[in-house]
Design an enzyme around this catalytic site. Sequence first.
Site, PDB file in Angstrom:
ATOM      1  N   GLY A 109      43.766  44.551  34.849  1.00 56.16           N
ATOM      2  CA  GLY A 109      45.076  43.931  34.950  1.00 56.16           C
ATOM      3  C   GLY A 109      45.263  43.162  36.245  1.00 56.16           C
ATOM      4  O   GLY A 109      45.767  42.027  36.244  1.00 56.16           O
TER       5      GLY A 109
ATOM      6  N   ARG B 224      34.003  54.547  40.111  1.00 56.30           N
ATOM      7  CA  ARG B 224      35.322  53.970  39.836  1.00 56.30           C
ATOM      8  C   ARG B 224      35.421  52.636  40.547  1.00 56.30           C
ATOM      9  O   ARG B 224      35.179  52.538  41.750  1.00 56.30           O
ATOM     10  CB  ARG B 224      36.453  54.875  40.296  1.00 56.30           C
ATOM     11  CG  ARG B 224      37.812  54.259  39.892  1.00 56.30           C
ATOM     12  CD  ARG B 224      38.998  55.086  40.298  1.00 56.30           C
ATOM     13  NE  ARG B 224      40.205  54.465  39.747  1.00 56.30           N
ATOM     14  CZ  ARG B 224      41.148  55.090  39.076  1.00 56.30           C
ATOM     15  NH1 ARG B 224      41.043  56.380  38.855  1.00 56.30           N
ATOM     16  NH2 ARG B 224      42.204  54.435  38.626  1.00 56.30           N
TER      17      ARG B 224
ATOM     18  N   ARG C  18      47.859  40.494  31.623  1.00 54.20           N
ATOM     19  CA  ARG C  18      46.936  41.620  31.793  1.00 54.20           C
ATOM     20  C   ARG C  18      45.885  41.685  30.688  1.00 54.20           C
ATOM     21  O   ARG C  18      44.731  42.040  30.941  1.00 54.20           O
ATOM     22  CB  ARG C  18      47.729  42.928  31.844  1.00 54.20           C
ATOM     23  CG  ARG C  18      48.565  43.098  33.111  1.00 54.20           C
ATOM     24  CD  ARG C  18      49.400  44.372  33.051  1.00 54.20           C
ATOM     25  NE  ARG C  18      48.571  45.549  32.880  1.00 54.20           N
ATOM     26  CZ  ARG C  18      47.978  46.201  33.882  1.00 54.20           C
ATOM     27  NH1 ARG C  18      48.116  45.770  35.130  1.00 54.20           N
ATOM     28  NH2 ARG C  18      47.256  47.274  33.646  1.00 54.20           N
TER      29      ARG C  18
ATOM     30  N   ASN D  47      47.546  56.306  29.050  1.00 50.93           N
ATOM     31  CA  ASN D  47      47.744  54.858  28.913  1.00 50.93           C
ATOM     32  C   ASN D  47      48.777  54.472  27.861  1.00 50.93           C
ATOM     33  O   ASN D  47      49.218  53.320  27.800  1.00 50.93           O
ATOM     34  CB  ASN D  47      46.418  54.160  28.596  1.00 50.93           C
ATOM     35  CG  ASN D  47      45.483  54.068  29.783  1.00 50.93           C
ATOM     36  OD1 ASN D  47      44.261  53.961  29.625  1.00 50.93           O
ATOM     37  ND2 ASN D  47      46.022  54.129  30.998  1.00 50.93           N
TER      38      ASN D  47
ATOM     39  N   GLU E 267      28.041  63.112  41.610  1.00 50.12           N
ATOM     40  CA  GLU E 267      28.305  62.304  42.792  1.00 50.12           C
ATOM     41  C   GLU E 267      29.344  61.247  42.406  1.00 50.12           C
ATOM     42  O   GLU E 267      29.376  60.795  41.252  1.00 50.12           O
ATOM     43  CB  GLU E 267      27.024  61.609  43.265  1.00 50.12           C
ATOM     44  CG  GLU E 267      25.917  62.560  43.698  1.00 50.12           C
ATOM     45  CD  GLU E 267      26.251  63.273  44.997  1.00 50.12           C
ATOM     46  OE1 GLU E 267      26.828  62.623  45.894  1.00 50.12           O
ATOM     47  OE2 GLU E 267      25.949  64.479  45.108  1.00 50.12           O
TER      48      GLU E 267
ATOM     49  N   ASP F 268      38.290  50.251  36.189  1.00 50.06           N
ATOM     50  CA  ASP F 268      39.643  49.962  36.665  1.00 50.06           C
ATOM     51  C   ASP F 268      39.723  48.560  37.257  1.00 50.06           C
ATOM     52  O   ASP F 268      38.751  48.064  37.839  1.00 50.06           O
ATOM     53  CB  ASP F 268      40.030  50.994  37.730  1.00 50.06           C
ATOM     54  CG  ASP F 268      41.522  51.018  38.004  1.00 50.06           C
ATOM     55  OD1 ASP F 268      42.291  50.517  37.167  1.00 50.06           O
ATOM     56  OD2 ASP F 268      41.911  51.528  39.070  1.00 50.06           O
TER      57      ASP F 268
END
Length: 241
Positions: free
Chosen positions: A22, A187, A32, A67, A206, A19
């Site tokens: 953009g 993430r 982006r 998306n 985890e 992530d």
Amino acid sequence: MAKKPAERCGPRHVAIIMDGNGRWAQSRGRPRLFGHHAGARRVREIVSACPDLGVKYLTIFAFSTENWKRTQTEVAGLMSLFRRYIMKEMQDFVRENVRVRFIGDRPRLDAKLRALMDEAEAMTAHCDGTNLTIALNYGGRDEVARATKRLAQDVADGNLDPADVDEETLPKYLDTCVVPDPDLVIRTSGEARISNFLLWQSAYAEYEFIDTLWPDFTPEIFAEVLTSYGARDRRFGAVPV
């Protein structure tokens, strides 16, 4: 007598929600898609770092079923990027002994992209080094729904007894049936949510949510996250003895 080396406690399978592309581009005054191209280059570095870090399986979230809600320009640009990425990287992946697989609902993708995905899987089928799984048009709920339909069809066809269905049955119908569940899900970008990614498979994974935007996620940062994972006590619902 010499001591035996300590057993490696790092994750065997790491999944990453990539992530921040953009925002990374916009912070530099660029569109982006500029960030998505930078993110694709970062994928190459992370894959190459896996063998030295002890990561046998790497799963990356490239494009979700949600998306498609993005602008037509961004979606078209991403699809073009995926096609070019596959064509550009496959020979290198073969040389580096990387096996490539794709998960997700393929029919909505264009025919040329699907053909390239099939070719990439065939070209790397013999590779036994790093296993790279690319989630493309993937959603965890969608995957479970598709798996359930296949399971139900086997029941209807008489190939599966409903009495034999348990929590070990459904994973055999998932897109990820040939790879182990992830030990660690990362993430990037500072967001702390799982975004419909590997919902079934990550039941005991985890999680690590880090502030770094994906294009800035270097192999060095990757190594630091893996070191942090090694300090965790994974009990899978049990209590310390």
